[in-house]
Design a protein around this motif. Sequence first.
Motif, PDB file in Angstrom:
ATOM      1  N   LEU A   1       0.668  -1.260   0.021  1.00  0.00           N
ATOM      2  CA  LEU A   1      -0.047   0.025  -0.004  1.00  0.00           C
ATOM      3  C   LEU A   1       0.687   1.404   0.100  1.00  0.00           C
ATOM      4  CD1 LEU A   1      -2.824  -0.974   2.451  1.00  0.00           C
ATOM      5  CD2 LEU A   1      -2.902  -0.845  -0.006  1.00  0.00           C
ATOM      6  N   VAL A   2       1.981   1.150   0.694  1.00  0.00           N
ATOM      7  CA  VAL A   2       2.729   2.468   0.704  1.00  0.00           C
ATOM      8  C   VAL A   2       3.280   2.882  -0.711  1.00  0.00           C
ATOM      9  CG1 VAL A   2       4.807   3.413   1.433  1.00  0.00           C
ATOM     10  CG2 VAL A   2       3.445   2.153   3.185  1.00  0.00           C
ATOM     11  N   PRO A   3       3.712   1.870  -1.618  1.00  0.00           N
ATOM     12  CA  PRO A   3       4.097   2.587  -2.910  1.00  0.00           C
ATOM     13  C   PRO A   3       2.940   2.991  -3.637  1.00  0.00           C
ATOM     14  CG  PRO A   3       5.350   0.506  -2.468  1.00  0.00           C
ATOM     15  CD  PRO A   3       4.279   0.704  -1.338  1.00  0.00           C
ATOM     16  N   VAL A   4       1.548   2.410  -3.527  1.00  0.00           N
ATOM     17  CA  VAL A   4       0.471   2.680  -4.275  1.00  0.00           C
ATOM     18  C   VAL A   4       0.034   4.104  -3.695  1.00  0.00           C
ATOM     19  CG1 VAL A   4      -1.777   2.140  -4.432  1.00  0.00           C
ATOM     20  CG2 VAL A   4      -0.304   0.356  -4.760  1.00  0.00           C
ATOM     21  N   VAL A   5       0.326   4.426  -2.597  1.00  0.00           N
ATOM     22  CA  VAL A   5      -0.168   5.499  -1.924  1.00  0.00           C
ATOM     23  C   VAL A   5       0.776   6.815  -2.620  1.00  0.00           C
ATOM     24  CG1 VAL A   5      -0.471   7.171  -0.021  1.00  0.00           C
ATOM     25  CG2 VAL A   5      -1.454   4.687  -0.305  1.00  0.00           C
ATOM     26  N   LEU A   6       1.998   6.493  -2.611  1.00  0.00           N
ATOM     27  CA  LEU A   6       2.816   7.294  -3.046  1.00  0.00           C
ATOM     28  C   LEU A   6       2.820   7.706  -4.561  1.00  0.00           C
ATOM     29  CD1 LEU A   6       6.073   6.361  -1.190  1.00  0.00           C
ATOM     30  CD2 LEU A   6       4.973   8.225  -0.696  1.00  0.00           C
ATOM     31  N   ILE A   7       2.736   6.649  -5.300  1.00  0.00           N
ATOM     32  CA  ILE A   7       2.294   6.836  -6.845  1.00  0.00           C
ATOM     33  C   ILE A   7       1.121   7.949  -6.912  1.00  0.00           C
ATOM     34  CG2 ILE A   7       1.659   5.607  -8.895  1.00  0.00           C
ATOM     35  CD1 ILE A   7       3.529   3.541  -7.897  1.00  0.00           C
ATOM     36  N   ALA A   8      -0.149   7.690  -6.474  1.00  0.00           N
ATOM     37  CA  ALA A   8      -1.179   8.073  -6.422  1.00  0.00           C
ATOM     38  C   ALA A   8      -1.104   9.533  -5.909  1.00  0.00           C
ATOM     39  CB  ALA A   8      -2.400   7.569  -5.153  1.00  0.00           C
ATOM     40  N   ALA A   9      -0.265   9.981  -5.044  1.00  0.00           N
ATOM     41  CA  ALA A   9      -0.129  11.223  -4.457  1.00  0.00           C
ATOM     42  C   ALA A   9       0.717  12.247  -5.744  1.00  0.00           C
ATOM     43  CB  ALA A   9       0.898  11.308  -3.290  1.00  0.00           C
TER      44      ALA A   9
END
Length: 59
Positions: free
Chosen positions: A44-52
């Motif tokens: 989830l951390v990379p997904v959130v960073l990519i979304a941001a």
Amino acid sequence: MPPIVTILVVLAVVMLVVIKITSAKGSEVSEEQAAKYSKWIRILVPVVLIAAAIKYFIG
């Protein structure tokens, strides 16, 4: 009172309530559960960073 002070006071009160509730119902996490949570966090951390980053560059 400036709006930022109100926001910080509300945030502090909410944090205190959450800490009191979670410390009262503390439970041990088994190694299997910790591994499962770790796996989900690593996804989830990379997904959130990519979304941001997408949100930042799009607008």
